[in-house]
Design an enzyme around this catalytic site. Structure first.
Site, mmCIF file in Angstrom:
data_model
loop_
_atom_site.group_PDB
_atom_site.id
_atom_site.type_symbol
_atom_site.label_atom_id
_atom_site.label_comp_id
_atom_site.label_asym_id
_atom_site.label_seq_id
_atom_site.Cartn_x
_atom_site.Cartn_y
_atom_site.Cartn_z
ATOM 1 C CD GLU A 143 -5.428 2.571 -3.063
ATOM 2 O OE1 GLU A 143 -6.459 2.963 -2.508
ATOM 3 O OE2 GLU A 143 -4.443 2.138 -2.430
ATOM 4 C CG HIS A 168 -1.977 1.042 1.168
ATOM 5 N ND1 HIS A 168 -1.764 2.357 1.537
ATOM 6 C CD2 HIS A 168 -3.269 0.968 0.758
ATOM 7 C CE1 HIS A 168 -2.870 3.043 1.362
ATOM 8 N NE2 HIS A 168 -3.803 2.235 0.886
#
EC number: 5.3.1.1
Length: 222
Positions: A141, A93
């Site tokens: 993302e 992430h």
């Protein structure tokens, strides 16, 4: 996992900590049962067992390391999160970035323990590279849009469609999730129309005054 797939990342928000983690999971479970859409949650590590013990839904870890049993103080061991109740994990992430070698090691460990893996990426080239490693999912993302309230599906639709195309060429078995700024029904609809199989989202639901209502709004155009 069916399509669309919704993965809710609690991050370290107060609203998703402790008993709050359970309550949000209950809201996810209720909406999932009502709609038939699969919704999974990624609570903080100490809350995985708490949520798994009280709510029946897929649980992902926010991170795991590519380590085995042994002298790895402070690392996240795949066997531990699986036995706590997790069925999968996020890897790389943007708020917990890893080197390529670490991503490969974490993915290898996830596969070893039968955990579904979501590798997070930030552009088309990194998405293509991640797909070559054969995770279950890649989640595109752009970090500048995370938590912004501006959905990537609207701000930069080409990065989503480009990622979908790149992954299809490399490994059609890898599914693409769209993340960053996703919070409303229009955002999920746009992400699906661009070819993604679901979304990875966080604050729009976790920090909502009524998470269940926010989830119901999210899926209303599916």
């Amino acid at each position: 996992m069916g399509s669309p797939f919704i993965l809710l990342n609690y991050k370290t928000y107060n609203q998703g900590t402790g008993q709050g983690a359970v309550e949000i999971a209950r809201a996810c479970r209720a909406v999932s049962e009502e709609s038939g859409i699969e919704i999974a949650v990624a609570p903080q590590l100490p809350d995985i067992y708490r949520v798994a013990s009280e709510v029946e839904l897929p649980i992902f870890s926010q991170h795991m390391d590519g380590v085995g049993a042994g002298s790895f103080t402070g690392h996240v061991f795949g066997k531990c999160i699986k036995e706590a109740g997790a069925v999968g994990t996020l890897i790389n992430h943007s708020e917990r970035r890893l080197t390529l070698a670490e991503i490969e090691a974490s993915l290898k460990a996830a596969k070893e323990f039968g955990l579904r893996a979501v590798i997070c990426t930030n552009n088309v080239p990194t998405t293509a590279a991640a797909a070559a490693l054969e995770p279950d999912y890649v989640a595109i993302e752009p970090p500048e849009l995370i938590g912004s309230g501006i959905p990537v599906s609207k701000a930069d639709p080409e990065v989503v469609s480009g990622s979908v195309e790149a992954v299809a060429k490399i490994n059609s078995g890898v599914k693409v999730l769209c993340g960053a700024g996703i919070s409303k029904g229009e955002d999920l609809r746009a992400a699906l129309d661009l070819g993604s199989q679901g979304v990875l989202l966080a604050s729009g639901i976790v920090k909502a005054a009524d998470p269940k209502a926010a989830l119901e709004d999210l899926i209303r155009l599916v």
